[in-house]
Design a protein around this motif. Structure first.
Motif: not given
Length: 316
Positions: A29-44
């Motif tokens: 509920p608190l972590n919008p799926r579209q923001h996952y690349p911000r944390v899953d990709d260390k370069l981003i």
């Protein structure tokens, strides 16, 4: 069966957060799926942090394609201290810390083991092929500046640099631990690889409990130096960096990993949208009571990150 139910009741009574409850009540509920690349990709993550003025270890280069392997010699030329890291890796897998050379083209790891140039090239090739990536996808390999151990940690860290994990919920830092490398963990700060987890009091940065593979410890297994009672250096800056990093991510429940460099101070290492639960073992305390306390804080008391820090110190 009775023992199983008794164990479940005991964990619930201590406020231990389980993985299903973590995912269902907090992560989804608190972590919008579209923001996952911000944390899953260390370069981003690194590029976002740079744009937000949040310090991270310096990036020397990125290898994303197999044809770039022929340029590795030029990228490593003159470098005897660096880190290779998968952009989309997890749990420390695929990270190589180089601390020196043998003068004959070989590279010395933080544990003292020697890597030939060919072995290092093969490791980079494996990394961009996706061997260490979260979902097995093709990946990129980051070449980063190596963090230098802060002098205060010298008695309680061996072969590597400790990091600090802070769980941030609604912008509030609610629980923290320091992960201390050991000889068994090969210098890595990953608990499942044999590092020590040390729970930290949010209010003052003091270590209150420590555990190695679920068993309580009071002293470092390699150095014999006391862990409990140790105060994390630059704690106010560490906590501030965690709150600012969480704000940058756009996530409501996450883990923020921070390292303290002897030259540059606290730096953001990475973010985690699904932070592990071993932090409860490190603190000898369940997360649920702290999450409930954080939920009762009115939103207007959390309007700025300085307000959130003040509230967190009062609560935890």
């Amino acid at each position: 069966m009775r023992r199983l139910f008794a164990r479940a009741r005991a964990l619930r009574a201590r406020g231990v957060l389980g993985i299903n409850q973590r995912n269902g009540a907090f992560v989804l509920p608190l972590n919008p799926r579209q923001h996952y690349p911000r944390v899953d990709d260390k370069l981003i993550t690194k590029r976002l942090a740079q744009a937000a003025g949040i310090p991270t270890p310096a990036l020397h280069g990125v290898i994303a394609f197999q044809h770039q392997l022929r340029d590795l010699g030029a990228m490593f030329a003159g470098r005897t201290s660096f880190v290779l890291k998968p952009a989309r890796g997890a749990q420390g897998n695929g990270i190589v810390v180089v601390t020196g050379s043998d003068g004959n083209g070989g590279f010395r790891k933080s544990s003292g083991a020697l890597l030939t140039a060919a072995a290092l090239r093969q490791h980079v090739s494996n990394t961009i092929s996706g061997l260490f990536s979260l979902r097995g996808d093709v990946d990129a390999c980051l070449l980063e500046e190596r963090v230098v151990l802060h002098a205060a940690f010298a008695p309680i860290a061996r072969f590597g640099v400790p990091d600090v994990r802070v769980i941030v919920y609604r912008g509030l830092p609610i629980m923290a631990m320091c992960r201390l490398p050991t000889a068994q963990s090969d210098g890595r700060a990953n608990l499942h690889q044999g590092a020590i987890g040390a729970g930290i009091a949010i209010r003052d940065g003091r270590i209150v409990h420590a555990a190695l593979q679920n068993a309580g410890v009071t002293h470092h297994v390699d150095t014999g130096a006391p862990i409990v009672g140790f105060t994390i250096p630059l704690w106010d800056d560490v906590l501030s960096l965690a709150v600012r990093s969480a704000e940058m991510s756009g996530l409501g429940y996450l883990g923020v990993d921070i390292v303290i460099d002897a030259r540059h101070g606290p730096q953001l290492l990475e973010l985690n949208a699904r932070p592990g639960l071993a932090i409860q073992v490190a603190n000898a305390e369940g997360l649920l009571p702290r999450l409930r306390r954080a939920e009762r804080v009115p939103s207007d008391a959390l309007s700025t990150w300085s307000n959130r820090l003040q509230v967190a110190r009062q609560l935890f």
